[in-house]
Scaffold this active site. Structure first.
Site, PDB file in Angstrom:
ATOM      1  CB  ILE A   1     -21.351 -11.052 -84.135  1.00 31.01           C
ATOM      2  CG1 ILE A   1     -19.870 -11.072 -83.752  1.00 31.01           C
ATOM      3  CG2 ILE A   1     -21.679  -9.781 -84.919  1.00 31.01           C
ATOM      4  CD1 ILE A   1     -18.905 -11.153 -84.936  1.00 31.01           C
TER       5      ILE A   1
ATOM      6  CB  ALA B   1     -25.411 -18.964 -89.629  1.00 26.45           C
TER       7      ALA B   1
ATOM      8  CB  THR C   1     -21.618 -24.443 -91.458  1.00 29.00           C
ATOM      9  OG1 THR C   1     -22.329 -25.497 -90.813  1.00 29.00           O
ATOM     10  CG2 THR C   1     -22.189 -23.108 -91.024  1.00 29.00           C
TER      11      THR C   1
ATOM     12  CB  THR D   1     -13.194 -12.895 -90.884  1.00 24.73           C
ATOM     13  OG1 THR D   1     -12.005 -12.735 -90.125  1.00 24.73           O
ATOM     14  CG2 THR D   1     -12.997 -14.070 -91.829  1.00 24.73           C
ATOM     15  CG  ASP D   2      -9.258  -9.312 -89.736  1.00 23.54           C
ATOM     16  OD1 ASP D   2      -9.580 -10.474 -89.404  1.00 23.54           O
ATOM     17  OD2 ASP D   2      -8.758  -8.495 -88.928  1.00 23.54           O
ATOM     18  CD  GLU D   3      -9.031 -15.311 -88.416  1.00 28.48           C
ATOM     19  OE1 GLU D   3      -8.753 -16.443 -88.828  1.00 28.48           O
ATOM     20  OE2 GLU D   3      -9.278 -15.059 -87.232  1.00 28.48           O
TER      21      GLU D   3
ATOM     22  CE1 TYR E   1     -14.536 -18.469 -89.326  1.00 27.69           C
ATOM     23  CE2 TYR E   1     -12.461 -17.267 -89.254  1.00 27.69           C
ATOM     24  CZ  TYR E   1     -13.840 -17.269 -89.213  1.00 27.69           C
ATOM     25  OH  TYR E   1     -14.526 -16.083 -89.076  1.00 27.69           O
TER      26      TYR E   1
ATOM     27  CB  ALA F   1      -9.534 -21.809 -96.566  1.00 28.52           C
ATOM     28  CB  SER F   2     -14.600 -22.298 -94.818  1.00 26.94           C
ATOM     29  OG  SER F   2     -14.678 -21.614 -93.587  1.00 26.94           O
ATOM     30  CE  LYS F   3     -16.975 -15.905 -92.454  1.00 23.13           C
ATOM     31  NZ  LYS F   3     -18.433 -15.927 -92.117  1.00 23.13           N
TER      32      LYS F   3
ATOM     33  CG  ASN G   1      -9.524 -10.887 -83.688  1.00 25.99           C
ATOM     34  OD1 ASN G   1      -9.056 -10.741 -84.812  1.00 25.99           O
ATOM     35  ND2 ASN G   1      -9.281 -11.948 -82.959  1.00 25.99           N
TER      36      ASN G   1
ATOM     37  CE  LYS H   1     -14.406 -17.554 -81.917  1.00 26.25           C
ATOM     38  NZ  LYS H   1     -15.698 -18.081 -81.737  1.00 26.25           N
TER      39      LYS H   1
ATOM     40  N   PRO I   1      -3.501 -19.523 -71.095  1.00 24.40           N
ATOM     41  CG  PRO I   1      -4.894 -20.938 -72.354  1.00 24.40           C
ATOM     42  CD  PRO I   1      -4.888 -20.014 -71.175  1.00 24.40           C
TER      43      PRO I   1
HETATM   44  P1  NAD Z   1     -20.447 -17.677 -83.020  1.00 23.46           P
HETATM   45  O1  NAD Z   1     -19.693 -18.951 -83.181  1.00 23.46           O
HETATM   46  O2  NAD Z   1     -20.518 -17.033 -81.683  1.00 23.46           O
HETATM   47  O3  NAD Z   1     -21.961 -17.904 -83.512  1.00 23.46           O
HETATM   48  C1  NAD Z   1     -22.279 -18.599 -84.681  1.00 23.46           C
HETATM   49  C2  NAD Z   1     -23.772 -18.843 -84.704  1.00 23.46           C
HETATM   50  O4  NAD Z   1     -24.098 -19.516 -85.932  1.00 23.46           O
HETATM   51  C3  NAD Z   1     -24.264 -19.736 -83.561  1.00 23.46           C
HETATM   52  O5  NAD Z   1     -25.439 -19.202 -82.996  1.00 23.46           O
HETATM   53  C4  NAD Z   1     -24.539 -21.065 -84.245  1.00 23.46           C
HETATM   54  O6  NAD Z   1     -25.574 -21.813 -83.623  1.00 23.46           O
HETATM   55  C5  NAD Z   1     -24.928 -20.619 -85.642  1.00 23.46           C
HETATM   56  N1  NAD Z   1     -24.689 -21.669 -86.652  1.00 23.46           N
HETATM   57  C6  NAD Z   1     -23.543 -22.388 -86.828  1.00 23.46           C
HETATM   58  N2  NAD Z   1     -23.710 -23.284 -87.817  1.00 23.46           N
HETATM   59  C7  NAD Z   1     -24.978 -23.108 -88.299  1.00 23.46           C
HETATM   60  C8  NAD Z   1     -25.723 -23.710 -89.323  1.00 23.46           C
HETATM   61  N3  NAD Z   1     -25.213 -24.725 -90.057  1.00 23.46           N
HETATM   62  N4  NAD Z   1     -26.971 -23.278 -89.563  1.00 23.46           N
HETATM   63  C9  NAD Z   1     -27.514 -22.274 -88.813  1.00 23.46           C
HETATM   64  N5  NAD Z   1     -26.859 -21.683 -87.812  1.00 23.46           N
HETATM   65  C10 NAD Z   1     -25.592 -22.078 -87.551  1.00 23.46           C
HETATM   66  O7  NAD Z   1     -19.839 -16.705 -84.108  1.00 23.46           O
HETATM   67  P2  NAD Z   1     -19.602 -15.126 -84.052  1.00 23.46           P
HETATM   68  O8  NAD Z   1     -18.303 -14.865 -83.402  1.00 23.46           O
HETATM   69  O9  NAD Z   1     -20.817 -14.464 -83.552  1.00 23.46           O
HETATM   70  O10 NAD Z   1     -19.416 -14.821 -85.610  1.00 23.46           O
HETATM   71  C11 NAD Z   1     -20.523 -14.493 -86.427  1.00 23.46           C
HETATM   72  C12 NAD Z   1     -20.039 -14.258 -87.845  1.00 23.46           C
HETATM   73  O11 NAD Z   1     -19.075 -13.209 -87.870  1.00 23.46           O
HETATM   74  C13 NAD Z   1     -19.358 -15.469 -88.481  1.00 23.46           C
HETATM   75  O12 NAD Z   1     -19.741 -15.516 -89.831  1.00 23.46           O
HETATM   76  C14 NAD Z   1     -17.873 -15.184 -88.342  1.00 23.46           C
HETATM   77  O13 NAD Z   1     -17.138 -15.794 -89.380  1.00 23.46           O
HETATM   78  C15 NAD Z   1     -17.869 -13.666 -88.480  1.00 23.46           C
HETATM   79  N6  NAD Z   1     -16.750 -12.998 -87.804  1.00 23.46           N
HETATM   80  C16 NAD Z   1     -16.566 -13.131 -86.457  1.00 23.46           C
HETATM   81  C17 NAD Z   1     -15.528 -12.446 -85.831  1.00 23.46           C
HETATM   82  C18 NAD Z   1     -15.284 -12.528 -84.344  1.00 23.46           C
HETATM   83  O14 NAD Z   1     -14.331 -11.921 -83.865  1.00 23.46           O
HETATM   84  N7  NAD Z   1     -16.103 -13.207 -83.576  1.00 23.46           N
HETATM   85  C19 NAD Z   1     -14.669 -11.639 -86.590  1.00 23.46           C
HETATM   86  C20 NAD Z   1     -14.868 -11.573 -87.970  1.00 23.46           C
HETATM   87  C21 NAD Z   1     -15.924 -12.225 -88.555  1.00 23.46           C
HETATM   88  O1  TDX Z   2      -6.139 -19.664 -75.758  1.00 19.51           O
HETATM   89  C1  TDX Z   2      -5.804 -18.855 -76.642  1.00 19.51           C
HETATM   90  N1  TDX Z   2      -4.551 -18.305 -76.588  1.00 19.51           N
HETATM   91  C2  TDX Z   2      -4.086 -17.437 -77.528  1.00 19.51           C
HETATM   92  O2  TDX Z   2      -2.945 -16.974 -77.438  1.00 19.51           O
HETATM   93  C3  TDX Z   2      -6.672 -18.480 -77.731  1.00 19.51           C
HETATM   94  C4  TDX Z   2      -8.048 -19.065 -77.825  1.00 19.51           C
HETATM   95  C5  TDX Z   2      -6.184 -17.606 -78.655  1.00 19.51           C
HETATM   96  N2  TDX Z   2      -4.923 -17.106 -78.585  1.00 19.51           N
HETATM   97  C6  TDX Z   2      -4.462 -16.164 -79.617  1.00 19.51           C
HETATM   98  C7  TDX Z   2      -4.653 -16.612 -81.042  1.00 19.51           C
HETATM   99  C8  TDX Z   2      -4.885 -15.300 -81.767  1.00 19.51           C
HETATM  100  O3  TDX Z   2      -3.650 -14.709 -82.102  1.00 19.51           O
HETATM  101  O4  TDX Z   2      -5.272 -14.992 -79.476  1.00 19.51           O
HETATM  102  C9  TDX Z   2      -5.595 -14.423 -80.743  1.00 19.51           C
HETATM  103  C10 TDX Z   2      -7.107 -14.407 -80.904  1.00 19.51           C
HETATM  104  O5  TDX Z   2      -7.543 -15.740 -80.990  1.00 19.51           O
HETATM  105  P1  TDX Z   2      -9.085 -16.120 -81.224  1.00 19.51           P
HETATM  106  O6  TDX Z   2      -9.904 -15.499 -80.135  1.00 19.51           O
HETATM  107  O7  TDX Z   2      -9.162 -17.590 -81.412  1.00 19.51           O
HETATM  108  O8  TDX Z   2      -9.419 -15.308 -82.545  1.00 19.51           O
HETATM  109  P2  TDX Z   2      -8.781 -15.365 -84.013  1.00 19.51           P
HETATM  110  O9  TDX Z   2      -8.126 -16.656 -84.297  1.00 19.51           O
HETATM  111  O10 TDX Z   2      -7.949 -14.119 -84.188  1.00 19.51           O
HETATM  112  O11 TDX Z   2     -10.126 -15.274 -84.883  1.00 19.51           O
HETATM  113  C11 TDX Z   2     -11.199 -14.390 -84.473  1.00 19.51           C
HETATM  114  O12 TDX Z   2     -11.203 -13.221 -85.226  1.00 19.51           O
HETATM  115  C12 TDX Z   2     -11.538 -13.334 -86.585  1.00 19.51           C
HETATM  116  C13 TDX Z   2     -12.557 -15.096 -84.604  1.00 19.51           C
HETATM  117  O13 TDX Z   2     -12.540 -16.291 -83.844  1.00 19.51           O
HETATM  118  C14 TDX Z   2     -12.907 -15.358 -86.026  1.00 19.51           C
HETATM  119  O14 TDX Z   2     -14.230 -15.872 -86.127  1.00 19.51           O
HETATM  120  C15 TDX Z   2     -12.828 -14.094 -86.792  1.00 19.51           C
HETATM  121  O15 TDX Z   2     -13.029 -14.323 -88.142  1.00 19.51           O
END
Ligand code: NAD
Ligand code: TDX
Length: 345
Positions: free
Chosen positions: A12, A82, A100, A125-127, A150, A152-154, A179, A189, A205
Protein backbone atom coordinates in the site's frame (compact mmCIF):
# COMPACT_ATOMS: atom_id res chain seq x y z
CA UNK A 1 3.57 20.11 2.97
CA UNK A 2 6.52 17.92 3.94
CA UNK A 3 5.11 14.49 4.53
CA UNK A 4 6.62 11.40 6.12
CA UNK A 5 5.24 8.10 4.82
CA UNK A 6 6.34 5.06 6.79
CA UNK A 7 6.35 1.67 5.07
CA UNK A 8 6.47 3.34 1.66
CA UNK A 9 8.28 0.39 0.08
CA UNK A 10 5.50 -2.07 0.89
CA UNK A 11 2.35 -2.79 -1.09
CA UNK A 12 0.00 0.00 0.00
CA UNK A 13 2.86 2.36 0.87
CA UNK A 14 4.44 2.24 -2.59
CA UNK A 15 1.07 2.76 -4.25
CA UNK A 16 0.43 5.72 -1.91
CA UNK A 17 3.84 7.32 -2.49
CA UNK A 18 3.37 7.09 -6.27
CA UNK A 19 -0.21 8.40 -6.05
CA UNK A 20 0.79 11.34 -3.85
CA UNK A 21 3.76 12.28 -6.04
CA UNK A 22 1.28 12.44 -8.92
CA UNK A 23 -1.62 14.31 -7.32
CA UNK A 24 0.36 16.61 -4.98
CA UNK A 25 3.51 17.34 -7.02
CA UNK A 26 4.46 20.33 -4.87
CA UNK A 27 4.70 18.27 -1.69
CA UNK A 28 7.95 16.89 -0.38
CA UNK A 29 7.64 13.16 0.35
CA UNK A 30 9.98 11.30 2.67
CA UNK A 31 9.61 7.51 2.56
CA UNK A 32 10.88 5.87 5.77
CA UNK A 33 11.12 2.08 5.56
CA UNK A 34 13.19 -0.67 7.14
CA UNK A 35 13.10 -2.83 3.99
CA UNK A 36 11.97 -6.00 5.73
CA UNK A 37 11.15 -9.02 3.56
CA UNK A 38 8.01 -7.09 2.47
CA UNK A 39 9.76 -3.83 1.59
CA UNK A 40 11.07 -3.51 -1.95
CA UNK A 41 12.75 -0.49 -3.52
CA UNK A 42 11.84 -1.92 -6.91
CA UNK A 43 8.18 -1.06 -6.18
CA UNK A 44 9.13 2.60 -6.66
CA UNK A 45 11.78 2.19 -9.35
CA UNK A 46 9.88 4.69 -11.53
CA UNK A 47 10.21 7.46 -8.91
CA UNK A 48 13.58 9.19 -8.95
CA UNK A 49 14.86 10.50 -5.59
CA UNK A 50 15.32 14.27 -5.68
CA UNK A 51 14.06 17.46 -4.05
CA UNK A 52 10.46 16.19 -3.93
CA UNK A 53 11.05 12.56 -3.00
CA UNK A 54 13.58 10.93 -0.72
CA UNK A 55 14.02 7.51 0.83
CA UNK A 56 15.46 6.81 4.27
CA UNK A 57 16.15 3.25 5.32
CA UNK A 58 15.24 2.92 8.98
CA UNK A 59 13.27 1.10 11.62
CA UNK A 60 10.23 2.82 13.15
CA UNK A 61 11.52 1.55 16.50
CA UNK A 62 14.73 3.60 16.11
CA UNK A 63 13.85 6.66 18.17
CA UNK A 64 16.99 8.69 17.35
CA UNK A 65 16.70 8.18 13.62
CA UNK A 66 12.95 8.84 13.54
CA UNK A 67 13.39 12.10 15.46
CA UNK A 68 16.31 13.11 13.27
CA UNK A 69 14.33 12.51 10.07
CA UNK A 70 11.33 14.50 11.28
CA UNK A 71 13.61 17.41 12.22
CA UNK A 72 15.94 17.30 9.22
CA UNK A 73 13.07 17.19 6.71
CA UNK A 74 10.84 19.62 8.67
CA UNK A 75 8.02 17.08 8.52
CA UNK A 76 4.53 18.56 8.90
CA UNK A 77 2.40 15.41 8.55
CA UNK A 78 2.79 11.66 8.96
CA UNK A 79 0.98 8.78 7.26
CA UNK A 80 1.96 5.69 9.21
CA UNK A 81 1.75 2.51 7.15
CA UNK A 82 4.85 0.60 8.28
CA UNK A 83 3.84 -2.66 9.93
CA UNK A 84 4.22 -6.37 9.98
CA UNK A 85 1.08 -7.10 7.99
CA UNK A 86 0.57 -10.84 7.48
CA UNK A 87 -1.82 -12.67 9.80
CA UNK A 88 -0.28 -16.13 9.22
CA UNK A 89 3.18 -14.87 10.12
CA UNK A 90 1.81 -13.33 13.33
CA UNK A 91 0.50 -16.75 14.32
CA UNK A 92 3.96 -18.25 13.79
CA UNK A 93 5.91 -15.50 15.59
CA UNK A 94 4.01 -12.66 17.31
CA UNK A 95 7.04 -10.89 18.78
CA UNK A 96 8.03 -8.67 15.86
CA UNK A 97 4.35 -7.72 15.39
CA UNK A 98 4.23 -6.25 18.88
CA UNK A 99 7.57 -4.57 18.48
CA UNK A 100 6.97 -2.92 15.08
CA UNK A 101 3.23 -2.36 15.21
CA UNK A 102 2.85 -1.22 18.81
CA UNK A 103 6.23 0.06 20.01
CA UNK A 104 7.14 1.46 16.58
CA UNK A 105 3.86 3.39 16.55
CA UNK A 106 4.64 4.76 20.01
CA UNK A 107 8.06 5.99 18.82
CA UNK A 108 6.48 7.74 15.85
CA UNK A 109 3.69 9.29 17.90
CA UNK A 110 6.16 10.76 20.38
CA UNK A 111 8.37 12.11 17.61
CA UNK A 112 5.35 13.56 15.79
CA UNK A 113 4.21 15.26 18.95
CA UNK A 114 7.64 16.81 19.45
CA UNK A 115 7.71 17.96 15.82
CA UNK A 116 4.20 19.47 16.23
CA UNK A 117 2.90 17.92 13.02
CA UNK A 118 -0.47 19.09 11.74
CA UNK A 119 -1.77 15.56 11.08
CA UNK A 120 -0.91 11.94 11.94
CA UNK A 121 -2.81 9.29 10.00
CA UNK A 122 -2.71 5.88 11.64
CA UNK A 123 -3.45 3.32 8.92
CA UNK A 124 -5.24 0.41 10.49
CA UNK A 125 -7.51 -2.46 9.54
CA UNK A 126 -11.05 -3.79 9.85
CA UNK A 127 -9.51 -6.87 11.49
CA UNK A 128 -9.41 -5.00 14.81
CA UNK A 129 -13.20 -5.51 15.03
CA UNK A 130 -12.94 -9.30 14.86
CA UNK A 131 -15.41 -11.47 13.00
CA UNK A 132 -19.01 -10.94 11.83
CA UNK A 133 -21.86 -13.40 11.44
CA UNK A 134 -23.77 -13.72 8.18
CA UNK A 135 -25.19 -10.20 8.30
CA UNK A 136 -24.25 -6.71 9.45
CA UNK A 137 -21.16 -4.58 8.98
CA UNK A 138 -18.51 -2.93 11.16
CA UNK A 139 -19.04 0.71 12.06
CA UNK A 140 -16.47 2.95 13.73
CA UNK A 141 -18.14 2.25 17.08
CA UNK A 142 -18.12 -1.54 16.79
CA UNK A 143 -16.28 -3.09 19.74
CA UNK A 144 -12.67 -4.12 19.24
CA UNK A 145 -12.34 -7.90 19.28
CA UNK A 146 -9.14 -8.88 17.46
CA UNK A 147 -8.52 -12.58 16.78
CA UNK A 148 -4.86 -12.79 15.74
CA UNK A 149 -1.65 -11.40 17.22
CA UNK A 150 -1.51 -9.18 14.09
CA UNK A 151 -4.95 -7.65 14.62
CA UNK A 152 -4.38 -7.37 18.38
CA UNK A 153 -1.18 -5.41 17.69
CA UNK A 154 -3.02 -3.11 15.29
CA UNK A 155 -5.82 -2.56 17.82
CA UNK A 156 -3.18 -1.70 20.44
CA UNK A 157 -1.53 0.77 18.08
CA UNK A 158 -4.89 2.41 17.25
CA UNK A 159 -5.74 2.89 20.91
CA UNK A 160 -2.32 4.34 21.60
CA UNK A 161 -2.68 6.75 18.68
CA UNK A 162 -6.12 7.88 19.88
CA UNK A 163 -4.75 8.31 23.40
CA UNK A 164 -2.16 10.75 22.01
CA UNK A 165 -5.03 12.85 20.69
CA UNK A 166 -6.93 12.81 24.00
CA UNK A 167 -3.92 13.25 26.26
CA UNK A 168 -1.63 15.51 24.26
CA UNK A 169 -3.86 16.92 21.52
CA UNK A 170 -1.83 15.30 18.72
CA UNK A 171 -4.09 15.58 15.63
CA UNK A 172 -4.48 11.86 14.95
CA UNK A 173 -7.00 10.28 12.58
CA UNK A 174 -7.31 6.49 12.34
CA UNK A 175 -8.37 4.69 9.15
CA UNK A 176 -9.63 1.11 9.18
CA UNK A 177 -9.89 -0.47 5.77
CA UNK A 178 -10.82 -3.84 4.39
CA UNK A 179 -8.58 -6.19 2.35
CA UNK A 180 -6.61 -4.30 -0.28
CA UNK A 181 -5.63 -5.69 -3.65
CA UNK A 182 -3.74 -4.33 -6.65
CA UNK A 183 -0.26 -3.94 -8.10
CA UNK A 184 2.85 -4.77 -6.06
CA UNK A 185 1.10 -6.81 -3.37
CA UNK A 186 3.47 -9.25 -1.70
CA UNK A 187 2.77 -12.82 -2.91
CA UNK A 188 2.05 -14.20 0.57
CA UNK A 189 -1.43 -12.56 0.47
CA UNK A 190 -4.45 -14.38 -0.98
CA UNK A 191 -4.92 -12.70 -4.37
CA UNK A 192 -1.30 -12.56 -5.61
CA UNK A 193 -0.57 -16.02 -4.16
CA UNK A 194 -3.50 -17.51 -6.07
CA UNK A 195 -2.55 -15.71 -9.29
CA UNK A 196 1.06 -16.89 -9.11
CA UNK A 197 0.14 -20.48 -8.20
CA UNK A 198 -2.35 -20.58 -11.08
CA UNK A 199 0.14 -19.14 -13.56
CA UNK A 200 2.49 -22.02 -12.71
CA UNK A 201 -0.34 -24.61 -12.83
CA UNK A 202 0.30 -25.23 -9.13
CA UNK A 203 -2.41 -26.06 -6.52
CA UNK A 204 -4.26 -23.15 -4.91
CA UNK A 205 -4.44 -23.60 -1.09
CA UNK A 206 -7.87 -22.47 0.17
CA UNK A 207 -8.17 -22.48 3.96
CA UNK A 208 -10.99 -24.42 5.63
CA UNK A 209 -14.17 -24.64 3.57
CA UNK A 210 -13.44 -21.47 1.57
CA UNK A 211 -16.60 -19.86 2.97
CA UNK A 212 -14.80 -17.02 4.77
CA UNK A 213 -15.84 -13.65 3.45
CA UNK A 214 -13.62 -10.63 2.84
CA UNK A 215 -14.46 -7.18 1.49
CA UNK A 216 -12.03 -6.18 -1.27
CA UNK A 217 -10.78 -2.62 -1.68
CA UNK A 218 -8.70 -1.55 -4.68
CA UNK A 219 -5.46 -0.07 -3.38
CA UNK A 220 -5.94 3.07 -5.51
CA UNK A 221 -9.35 3.68 -3.94
CA UNK A 222 -7.63 3.26 -0.58
CA UNK A 223 -4.99 5.85 -1.57
CA UNK A 224 -7.74 8.36 -2.37
CA UNK A 225 -9.34 7.69 1.02
CA UNK A 226 -6.02 8.20 2.81
CA UNK A 227 -5.51 11.55 1.09
CA UNK A 228 -9.02 12.66 2.02
CA UNK A 229 -8.41 11.77 5.67
CA UNK A 230 -4.97 13.37 5.63
CA UNK A 231 -6.29 16.66 4.26
CA UNK A 232 -9.78 16.84 5.71
CA UNK A 233 -10.25 14.14 8.34
CA UNK A 234 -11.13 15.33 11.82
CA UNK A 235 -8.61 14.86 14.60
CA UNK A 236 -9.50 12.17 17.13
CA UNK A 237 -11.79 10.40 14.65
CA UNK A 238 -11.83 6.93 13.13
CA UNK A 239 -12.82 6.38 9.48
CA UNK A 240 -13.78 2.98 8.09
CA UNK A 241 -12.82 2.44 4.44
CA UNK A 242 -14.53 -0.36 2.50
CA UNK A 243 -14.61 -1.63 -1.07
CA UNK A 244 -18.32 -2.58 -1.33
CA UNK A 245 -17.14 -5.93 -2.70
CA UNK A 246 -17.81 -8.79 -0.29
CA UNK A 247 -16.84 -12.18 -1.65
CA UNK A 248 -16.45 -15.70 -0.28
CA UNK A 249 -12.81 -16.74 -0.69
CA UNK A 250 -13.78 -19.72 -2.81
CA UNK A 251 -15.77 -17.54 -5.22
CA UNK A 252 -12.91 -15.06 -5.50
CA UNK A 253 -10.42 -17.85 -6.21
CA UNK A 254 -12.71 -19.30 -8.89
CA UNK A 255 -12.97 -15.85 -10.44
CA UNK A 256 -9.18 -15.57 -10.57
CA UNK A 257 -8.96 -18.97 -12.27
CA UNK A 258 -11.59 -17.91 -14.82
CA UNK A 259 -9.67 -14.68 -15.60
CA UNK A 260 -6.47 -16.67 -16.15
CA UNK A 261 -8.22 -19.44 -18.11
CA UNK A 262 -7.12 -22.09 -15.59
CA UNK A 263 -9.16 -25.10 -14.36
CA UNK A 264 -10.93 -25.19 -10.98
CA UNK A 265 -9.34 -28.57 -10.27
CA UNK A 266 -6.24 -26.60 -9.16
CA UNK A 267 -8.13 -25.61 -5.99
CA UNK A 268 -7.02 -27.54 -2.91
CA UNK A 269 -8.77 -27.16 0.44
CA UNK A 270 -6.17 -27.16 3.22
CA UNK A 271 -6.12 -26.99 7.00
CA UNK A 272 -7.80 -23.83 8.29
CA UNK A 273 -5.96 -20.83 9.78
CA UNK A 274 -6.23 -20.89 13.60
CA UNK A 275 -8.62 -18.19 14.81
CA UNK A 276 -9.71 -17.55 11.22
CA UNK A 277 -12.24 -14.70 11.15
CA UNK A 278 -15.33 -15.80 9.26
CA UNK A 279 -16.55 -12.58 7.75
CA UNK A 280 -15.57 -8.90 7.44
CA UNK A 281 -17.83 -6.18 6.08
CA UNK A 282 -17.41 -2.45 6.36
CA UNK A 283 -19.93 0.31 6.81
CA UNK A 284 -18.13 3.27 5.23
CA UNK A 285 -20.93 5.82 5.59
CA UNK A 286 -18.92 8.18 7.79
CA UNK A 287 -16.09 8.83 5.34
CA UNK A 288 -18.70 9.14 2.60
CA UNK A 289 -20.80 11.70 4.45
CA UNK A 290 -17.94 13.73 5.94
CA UNK A 291 -15.26 13.56 3.26
CA UNK A 292 -17.20 12.61 0.12
CA UNK A 293 -15.18 9.45 -0.45
CA UNK A 294 -16.54 6.21 -1.86
CA UNK A 295 -14.83 3.37 -3.75
CA UNK A 296 -14.78 3.86 -7.52
CA UNK A 297 -13.19 0.68 -8.87
CA UNK A 298 -15.21 -2.47 -9.47
CA UNK A 299 -13.73 -5.74 -8.23
CA UNK A 300 -14.15 -7.59 -11.54
CA UNK A 301 -12.19 -4.93 -13.44
CA UNK A 302 -9.64 -4.50 -10.65
CA UNK A 303 -8.99 -8.24 -10.46
CA UNK A 304 -8.45 -8.45 -14.20
CA UNK A 305 -6.01 -5.54 -14.08
CA UNK A 306 -4.22 -7.02 -11.04
CA UNK A 307 -3.90 -10.43 -12.70
CA UNK A 308 -2.49 -8.57 -15.72
CA UNK A 309 0.18 -6.97 -13.54
CA UNK A 310 1.43 -10.38 -12.33
CA UNK A 311 1.23 -11.84 -15.86
CA UNK A 312 3.23 -8.91 -17.26
CA UNK A 313 5.81 -8.70 -14.46
CA UNK A 314 7.12 -12.21 -13.76
CA UNK A 315 10.59 -10.70 -13.16
CA UNK A 316 9.22 -8.66 -10.23
CA UNK A 317 7.54 -11.52 -8.39
CA UNK A 318 10.23 -14.07 -9.24
CA UNK A 319 12.82 -11.78 -7.63
CA UNK A 320 10.55 -11.30 -4.60
CA UNK A 321 10.10 -15.05 -4.33
CA UNK A 322 13.81 -15.79 -4.58
CA UNK A 323 14.67 -13.93 -1.37
CA UNK A 324 13.68 -14.52 2.26
CA UNK A 325 10.18 -15.45 1.08
CA UNK A 326 11.36 -18.71 -0.50
CA UNK A 327 11.76 -20.55 2.81
CA UNK A 328 8.41 -19.20 4.11
CA UNK A 329 6.77 -20.36 0.88
CA UNK A 330 8.31 -23.81 1.10
CA UNK A 331 7.35 -24.41 4.73
CA UNK A 332 4.00 -22.62 4.86
CA UNK A 333 2.42 -22.73 1.41
CA UNK A 334 3.87 -26.02 0.19
CA UNK A 335 3.78 -27.39 3.73
CA UNK A 336 0.05 -26.66 3.99
CA UNK A 337 -0.57 -28.19 0.59
CA UNK A 338 1.15 -31.35 1.78
CA UNK A 339 -0.86 -31.23 5.00
CA UNK A 340 2.10 -30.22 7.14
CA UNK A 341 2.12 -26.41 7.33
CA UNK A 342 0.71 -23.94 9.76
CA UNK A 343 2.36 -24.93 13.02
CA UNK A 344 4.72 -22.60 14.92
CA UNK A 345 8.38 -22.95 13.99
P1 NAD B 1 3.38 -4.68 3.52
O1 NAD B 1 3.74 -5.82 4.40
O2 NAD B 1 3.27 -4.90 2.06
O3 NAD B 1 4.45 -3.50 3.74
C1 NAD B 1 4.90 -3.11 5.01
C2 NAD B 1 6.06 -2.16 4.83
O4 NAD B 1 6.49 -1.73 6.14
C3 NAD B 1 7.28 -2.81 4.16
O5 NAD B 1 7.82 -1.95 3.19
C4 NAD B 1 8.25 -3.01 5.31
O6 NAD B 1 9.61 -2.95 4.91
C5 NAD B 1 7.89 -1.86 6.23
N1 NAD B 1 8.25 -2.13 7.64
C6 NAD B 1 7.95 -3.25 8.36
N2 NAD B 1 8.47 -3.16 9.59
C7 NAD B 1 9.09 -1.94 9.67
C8 NAD B 1 9.79 -1.26 10.68
N3 NAD B 1 10.00 -1.83 11.88
N4 NAD B 1 10.27 -0.03 10.43
C9 NAD B 1 10.09 0.55 9.20
N5 NAD B 1 9.45 -0.06 8.20
C10 NAD B 1 8.94 -1.29 8.42
O7 NAD B 1 2.04 -4.10 4.13
P2 NAD B 1 0.78 -3.45 3.40
O8 NAD B 1 -0.13 -4.54 2.98
O9 NAD B 1 1.24 -2.46 2.41
O10 NAD B 1 0.09 -2.71 4.64
C11 NAD B 1 0.42 -1.38 4.97
C12 NAD B 1 -0.38 -0.95 6.18
O11 NAD B 1 -1.78 -1.07 5.91
C13 NAD B 1 -0.12 -1.79 7.43
O12 NAD B 1 -0.13 -0.93 8.53
C14 NAD B 1 -1.29 -2.76 7.48
O13 NAD B 1 -1.58 -3.14 8.81
C15 NAD B 1 -2.40 -1.89 6.89
N6 NAD B 1 -3.47 -2.64 6.23
C16 NAD B 1 -3.20 -3.46 5.17
C17 NAD B 1 -4.24 -4.12 4.52
C18 NAD B 1 -4.02 -5.02 3.33
O14 NAD B 1 -4.98 -5.59 2.83
N7 NAD B 1 -2.82 -5.14 2.81
C19 NAD B 1 -5.56 -3.96 4.98
C20 NAD B 1 -5.78 -3.15 6.10
C21 NAD B 1 -4.74 -2.48 6.69
O1 TDX C 1 -3.19 -19.25 1.10
C1 TDX C 1 -4.19 -18.66 1.56
N1 TDX C 1 -5.41 -19.28 1.51
C2 TDX C 1 -6.54 -18.72 2.02
O2 TDX C 1 -7.61 -19.33 1.96
C3 TDX C 1 -4.11 -17.34 2.15
C4 TDX C 1 -2.80 -16.63 2.22
C5 TDX C 1 -5.26 -16.80 2.64
N2 TDX C 1 -6.45 -17.47 2.60
C6 TDX C 1 -7.65 -16.82 3.15
C7 TDX C 1 -7.52 -16.28 4.55
C8 TDX C 1 -8.46 -15.08 4.52
O3 TDX C 1 -9.78 -15.50 4.78
O4 TDX C 1 -7.91 -15.69 2.32
C9 TDX C 1 -8.38 -14.58 3.08
C10 TDX C 1 -7.41 -13.42 2.90
O5 TDX C 1 -6.19 -13.78 3.51
P1 TDX C 1 -4.94 -12.77 3.57
O6 TDX C 1 -4.59 -12.35 2.18
O7 TDX C 1 -3.89 -13.42 4.40
O8 TDX C 1 -5.58 -11.50 4.26
P2 TDX C 1 -6.30 -11.32 5.69
O9 TDX C 1 -5.89 -12.34 6.66
O10 TDX C 1 -7.78 -11.17 5.43
O11 TDX C 1 -5.65 -9.91 6.12
C11 TDX C 1 -5.47 -8.86 5.14
O12 TDX C 1 -6.46 -7.89 5.24
C12 TDX C 1 -6.46 -7.10 6.40
C13 TDX C 1 -4.09 -8.21 5.30
O13 TDX C 1 -3.08 -9.21 5.20
C14 TDX C 1 -3.98 -7.45 6.58
O14 TDX C 1 -2.75 -6.74 6.63
C15 TDX C 1 -5.10 -6.49 6.67
O15 TDX C 1 -5.10 -5.85 7.89
Amino acid sequence: MNILITGGCGFIGSNFVRFLAHVRPAWKIVNYDKLTYAGNLENLADLAPGARYSFVRGDVCNRELVEHVLRAHEISAVVHLAAESHVDRSILDPHVFLSTNVLGTQVLLEAALRAQVSKFVQVSTDEVYGSLGETGAFTETSPLCPSSPYSASKAGADLLALSFYRTYGLPVSVTRCSNNYGRFQFPEKLIPLMIIQALGDQPLPVYGDGGNVRDWLHVEDHCEALLAVLERGRAGEIYNVGGEAERRNIDLVKQILAILGKPERLIKFVEDRPGHDRRYAIHAGKIGAELGWSPRRRLEEGLRETAGFYVDNPGWWRRVMSGEYRSYYESQVRGRLMGAGGSPT
